[in-house]
Enzyme design. Structure first.
Site, PDB file in Angstrom:
ATOM      1  N   LEU A 236       0.840  -1.197   0.000  1.00 43.68           N
ATOM      2  CA  LEU A 236       0.000   0.000   0.000  1.00 43.68           C
ATOM      3  C   LEU A 236       0.873   1.244   0.000  1.00 43.68           C
ATOM      4  O   LEU A 236       1.875   1.311   0.721  1.00 43.68           O
ATOM      5  CB  LEU A 236      -0.881  -0.008   1.259  1.00 43.68           C
ATOM      6  CG  LEU A 236      -1.780   1.194   1.519  1.00 43.68           C
ATOM      7  CD1 LEU A 236      -2.956   1.176   0.552  1.00 43.68           C
ATOM      8  CD2 LEU A 236      -2.282   1.187   2.959  1.00 43.68           C
ATOM      9  N   CYS A 237       0.486   2.236  -0.805  1.00 47.73           N
ATOM     10  CA  CYS A 237       1.148   3.551  -0.765  1.00 47.73           C
ATOM     11  C   CYS A 237       0.067   4.620  -0.933  1.00 47.73           C
ATOM     12  O   CYS A 237      -1.086   4.395  -0.578  1.00 47.73           O
ATOM     13  CB  CYS A 237       2.261   3.649  -1.804  1.00 47.73           C
ATOM     14  SG  CYS A 237       1.687   3.679  -3.521  1.00 47.73           S
ATOM     15  N   HIS A 238       0.419   5.771  -1.486  1.00 45.08           N
ATOM     16  CA  HIS A 238      -0.543   6.860  -1.630  1.00 45.08           C
ATOM     17  C   HIS A 238      -1.543   6.589  -2.758  1.00 45.08           C
ATOM     18  O   HIS A 238      -2.749   6.641  -2.556  1.00 45.08           O
ATOM     19  CB  HIS A 238       0.201   8.172  -1.869  1.00 45.08           C
ATOM     20  CG  HIS A 238      -0.674   9.379  -1.819  1.00 45.08           C
ATOM     21  ND1 HIS A 238      -0.269  10.601  -2.288  1.00 45.08           N
ATOM     22  CD2 HIS A 238      -1.939   9.577  -1.369  1.00 45.08           C
ATOM     23  CE1 HIS A 238      -1.240  11.487  -2.118  1.00 45.08           C
ATOM     24  NE2 HIS A 238      -2.264  10.884  -1.561  1.00 45.08           N
TER      25      HIS A 238
ATOM     26  N   ILE B 219      -3.890   4.478  -0.518  1.00 43.33           N
ATOM     27  CA  ILE B 219      -4.696   4.937   0.620  1.00 43.33           C
ATOM     28  C   ILE B 219      -5.747   5.951   0.170  1.00 43.33           C
ATOM     29  O   ILE B 219      -6.792   6.093   0.797  1.00 43.33           O
ATOM     30  CB  ILE B 219      -3.807   5.496   1.760  1.00 43.33           C
ATOM     31  CG1 ILE B 219      -4.625   5.577   3.046  1.00 43.33           C
ATOM     32  CG2 ILE B 219      -3.181   6.816   1.370  1.00 43.33           C
ATOM     33  CD1 ILE B 219      -3.807   5.614   4.296  1.00 43.33           C
TER      34      ILE B 219
END
Length: 115
Positions: A72-74, A101
């Protein structure tokens, strides 16, 4: 590389439980510490592990190769790179959370701030 939407996380968690009974899946958040302070997910049904992307080459052996991992990242670009790196290094159950996210806030938990 397998890609899932945040809305598909519950299905992925169920699949992981079937394929690896008793093993708690990991959501590997590869954002920077300031980003995690700005917005973070609640660990429900998984372990949340923070490992900024730049630290992954030095720290990836802290992770178990056969444990289900959702990166998971931005928005999904950094996590895709990390997922690819992990797969190249022998990790067998890795997915990328497409949309990161930002999409998590829209699809799973509107209380997660958008930045």
């Amino acid at each position: 590389m397998q890609v899932i939407q945040p809305a598909q996380l519950d299905t992925w968690l169920q699949q992981a439980a079937t394929e690896a009974p008793g093993v708690v899946p990991v959501v590997l958040d590869v954002r920077e510490p300031w980003e995690m302070q700005t917005a973070s997910v609640k660990a429900e049904g998984f372990e949340l592990v923070a490992m900024p992307m730049r630290s992954v080459p030095a720290r990836y052996l802290e992770l178990e190769r056969d444990r289900p991992i959702a990166c998971l990242c931005h928005h999904g670009a950094r996590s895709a790179q990390v997922a690819h790196f992990l797969m190249q290094n022998g990790f067998t159950a890795v997915v990328n959370v497409h949309g990161g996210i930002h999409a998590w806030s829209q699809q799973r938990d509107p209380s997660v701030p958008v930045y």
